[in-house]
Design a protein around this motif. Structure first.
Motif, PDB file in Angstrom:
ATOM      1  N   LEU A   1       0.841  -1.197   0.000  1.00 56.41           N
ATOM      2  CA  LEU A   1       0.000   0.000   0.000  1.00 56.41           C
ATOM      3  C   LEU A   1       0.878   1.251   0.000  1.00 56.41           C
ATOM      4  O   LEU A   1       1.785   1.383   0.830  1.00 56.41           O
ATOM      5  N   VAL A   2       0.592   2.162  -0.906  1.00 55.25           N
ATOM      6  CA  VAL A   2       1.331   3.430  -0.937  1.00 55.25           C
ATOM      7  C   VAL A   2       1.173   4.144   0.404  1.00 55.25           C
ATOM      8  O   VAL A   2       2.091   4.816   0.877  1.00 55.25           O
ATOM      9  N   ALA A   3       0.022   3.953   1.037  1.00 49.60           N
ATOM     10  CA  ALA A   3      -0.250   4.625   2.320  1.00 49.60           C
ATOM     11  C   ALA A   3       0.772   4.245   3.396  1.00 49.60           C
ATOM     12  O   ALA A   3       1.007   5.006   4.337  1.00 49.60           O
ATOM     13  N   GLU A   4       1.401   3.064   3.250  1.00 46.58           N
ATOM     14  CA  GLU A   4       2.437   2.685   4.230  1.00 46.58           C
ATOM     15  C   GLU A   4       3.679   3.541   4.041  1.00 46.58           C
ATOM     16  O   GLU A   4       4.438   3.777   4.974  1.00 46.58           O
ATOM     17  N   LEU A   5       3.916   3.968   2.803  1.00 48.46           N
ATOM     18  CA  LEU A   5       5.154   4.691   2.477  1.00 48.46           C
ATOM     19  C   LEU A   5       4.962   6.200   2.535  1.00 48.46           C
ATOM     20  O   LEU A   5       5.916   6.948   2.741  1.00 48.46           O
ATOM     21  N   TYR A   6       3.744   6.632   2.320  1.00 57.86           N
ATOM     22  CA  TYR A   6       3.467   8.071   2.174  1.00 57.86           C
ATOM     23  C   TYR A   6       2.130   8.371   2.852  1.00 57.86           C
ATOM     24  O   TYR A   6       1.173   8.802   2.206  1.00 57.86           O
ATOM     25  N   PRO A   7       2.074   8.133   4.166  1.00 57.51           N
ATOM     26  CA  PRO A   7       0.767   8.231   4.837  1.00 57.51           C
ATOM     27  C   PRO A   7       0.173   9.633   4.782  1.00 57.51           C
ATOM     28  O   PRO A   7      -1.044   9.780   4.669  1.00 57.51           O
TER      29      PRO A   7
ATOM     30  N   ALA B   1     -15.078   2.409  -0.204  1.00 54.52           N
ATOM     31  CA  ALA B   1     -14.586   3.278   0.869  1.00 54.52           C
ATOM     32  C   ALA B   1     -13.379   4.068   0.394  1.00 54.52           C
ATOM     33  O   ALA B   1     -12.699   3.692  -0.558  1.00 54.52           O
ATOM     34  N   VAL B   2     -13.141   5.180   1.099  1.00 48.40           N
ATOM     35  CA  VAL B   2     -11.874   5.904   0.982  1.00 48.40           C
ATOM     36  C   VAL B   2     -11.227   5.831   2.350  1.00 48.40           C
ATOM     37  O   VAL B   2     -11.883   6.075   3.374  1.00 48.40           O
ATOM     38  N   VAL B   3      -9.935   5.492   2.357  1.00 44.20           N
ATOM     39  CA  VAL B   3      -9.216   5.337   3.621  1.00 44.20           C
ATOM     40  C   VAL B   3      -8.026   6.286   3.612  1.00 44.20           C
ATOM     41  O   VAL B   3      -7.328   6.408   2.596  1.00 44.20           O
ATOM     42  N   GLY B   4      -7.811   6.945   4.742  1.00 44.78           N
ATOM     43  CA  GLY B   4      -6.668   7.854   4.807  1.00 44.78           C
ATOM     44  C   GLY B   4      -6.412   8.303   6.228  1.00 44.78           C
ATOM     45  O   GLY B   4      -7.189   7.994   7.145  1.00 44.78           O
ATOM     46  N   HIS B   5      -5.303   9.033   6.373  1.00 42.60           N
ATOM     47  CA  HIS B   5      -5.017   9.588   7.692  1.00 42.60           C
ATOM     48  C   HIS B   5      -6.039  10.680   7.995  1.00 42.60           C
ATOM     49  O   HIS B   5      -6.459  11.391   7.088  1.00 42.60           O
ATOM     50  N   PRO B   6      -6.424  10.799   9.280  1.00 44.37           N
ATOM     51  CA  PRO B   6      -7.531  11.691   9.605  1.00 44.37           C
ATOM     52  C   PRO B   6      -7.393  13.097   9.027  1.00 44.37           C
ATOM     53  O   PRO B   6      -8.372  13.665   8.537  1.00 44.37           O
ATOM     54  N   GLU B   7      -6.173  13.617   9.004  1.00 42.18           N
ATOM     55  CA  GLU B   7      -6.025  14.994   8.521  1.00 42.18           C
ATOM     56  C   GLU B   7      -6.391  15.110   7.036  1.00 42.18           C
ATOM     57  O   GLU B   7      -7.125  16.010   6.626  1.00 42.18           O
ATOM     58  N   LEU B   8      -5.876  14.149   6.255  1.00 44.47           N
ATOM     59  CA  LEU B   8      -6.144  14.171   4.817  1.00 44.47           C
ATOM     60  C   LEU B   8      -7.612  13.821   4.531  1.00 44.47           C
ATOM     61  O   LEU B   8      -8.276  14.464   3.715  1.00 44.47           O
ATOM     62  N   LEU B   9      -8.108  12.808   5.232  1.00 41.67           N
ATOM     63  CA  LEU B   9      -9.487  12.381   5.015  1.00 41.67           C
ATOM     64  C   LEU B   9     -10.464  13.472   5.461  1.00 41.67           C
ATOM     65  O   LEU B   9     -11.565  13.602   4.920  1.00 41.67           O
ATOM     66  N   GLY B  10     -10.027  14.258   6.444  1.00 39.96           N
ATOM     67  CA  GLY B  10     -10.877  15.338   6.971  1.00 39.96           C
ATOM     68  C   GLY B  10     -11.320  16.310   5.886  1.00 39.96           C
ATOM     69  O   GLY B  10     -12.396  16.896   5.950  1.00 39.96           O
TER      70      GLY B  10
END
Ligand SMILES: Cc1ncc(COP(=O)(O)O)c(C=O)c1O
Length: 356
Positions: free
Chosen positions: A190-196, A218-227
């Protein structure tokens, strides 16, 4: 444009054109749908971001602690929302040809330019290389990365993603990692592991669980970005509530279900590949494919991709022309979906062998 309504009226059709899954579903999933109907849950709205249990199960399935999930109307609902919310801050969207055309069309509607990098070559590994990305990326780009790549079946190794992420980070780009086909891949990073801090991951229940008609993703992301996305939810009245119950049931039986599904998928890929290899025309481009589909190059044959698809449809086998997913190369290939009953793969084989 394919007339899907007409195709739905053909009960004997082998659906091998949309990467949907047509196996006997897990009984737990059917029971959850029946139970939801019995309780008349269809009379309720679901919470705007989805049922808490489902959101947690998705994050756990991906293995992305610290991230949160927002439930959407299919992965495409999430992609539309990402494109709508991010468009004003974007310099461009970068994607591949072949690829999946919709996010490019969504941002284009808002005046954002789209750059498509051509990846139909063995040298590129039928995927986006960091070298090709380096030539087009600029500050505030959005990289729409489909992995495994529909329609070719290629997937990105960790080191390849690391090189891509290095460029994305240096340009402050957003990566949208479309993981619709992840569950079919042999090993997937997952790119999210490398560039959360800069990655949004999109997730679908249409393919691995076979819930395409229920429209859930679904869309999954870090709270700040998903916010940025949850400020104005795309489905403020919630996504399909019964579909969410079915998805929860499916995630609970994920292991045995995926074992069976992946087995059938590889067996069918073998049948399709052998059929193609034993005829004078056609060549499977990426083997093994990391998706539930194979791209078959038909270059050099007198028929166009659309004509090949039409000929198979006459035999009640629906496959997809490359023209749907590739302005540059679409006439050169067709796509065959393989998470289907093996009898359908055999029907494909017979129909393909009969092409003259
Ligand atoms: C790459 C890709 N992303 C997203 C989707 C849409 O998924 P969903 O059915 O969850 O909206 C598809 C469907 O074919 C797809 O191929």
């Amino acid at each position: 444009m394919t007339d899907f309504e007409a195709l739905l009226k053909r009960p004997g059709l082998a659906w091998m054109g949309q990467n949907t899954t047509h196996l006997e579903p897990p009984p737990e999933v059917v029971a959850a749908l029946e139970e939801s109907t019995r309780r008349r849950e269809f009379q309720f709205y679901a919470p705007a971001f989805g049922l808490a249990e489902l959101r947690e199960l998705i994050v756990a399935d991906l293995g992305l602690p610290g991230c949160t999930a927002m439930i959407t109307d299919g992965a495409v609902g999430g992609l539309y929302h990402i494109c709508t919310v991010q468009a004003p801050g974007l310099s461009r969207l970068i994607t591949t040809d072949p690829g999946w055309p919709w996010p490019g069309r969504f941002v284009h509607l808002q005046g954002v330019p789209v750059t498509t990098v051509e990846v139909y070559s063995a040298e590129a590994g039928y995927k986006l290389t960091a070298a090709a990305l380096a030539e087009v990326i600029e500050p505030r780009s959005l990289l729409y990365l489909i992995d495994p790549l529909n329609p070719l079946g290629s997937s990105y190794r960790r080191d390849e993603l690391e090189a891509i992420v290095e460029l994305a980070r240096a340009s402050d780009a957003i990566v949208v990692h479309d993981c619709t086909y992840r569950h079919f891949a042999d090993g997937h990073t997952l790119v999210a592991e490398l560039y959360p801090e800069g990655t949004l991951t999109t997730y679908s229940f249409s393919k691995w669980l076979g819930l395409a008609g229920l429209r859930l993703g679904a869309v999954v992301g870090h709270p700040e970005l998903l916010g940025r996305l949850t400020g104005t939810p795309s489905a403020p009245l919630g996504a399909n509530i019964s579909a969410q119950r079915a998805a929860i049931a499916g995630l609970r039986v994920k292991e045995p279900w995926l074992r069976e599904l992946r087995q059938v998928n590889s067996r069918n890929q073998q049948i399709v590949t052998e059929a193609v290899e034993h005829t004078p025309f056609g060549r499977v481009l990426v083997r093994p494919s990391h998706g539930n589909f194979l791209a078959v190059d038909i270059g050099g044959h007198r028929w166009s991709a659309d004509q090949v698809c039409a000929a198979l449809l006459e035999q009640d086998v629906f496959i997809r022309s490359g023209t749907y997913q590739s302005p540059a190369f679409g006439e050169r290939f067709v796509k065959v979906s393989t998470s289907v009953p093996t009898s359908w793969a055999e029907r494909f084989a017979a129909a393909w062998t009969g092409l003259r």
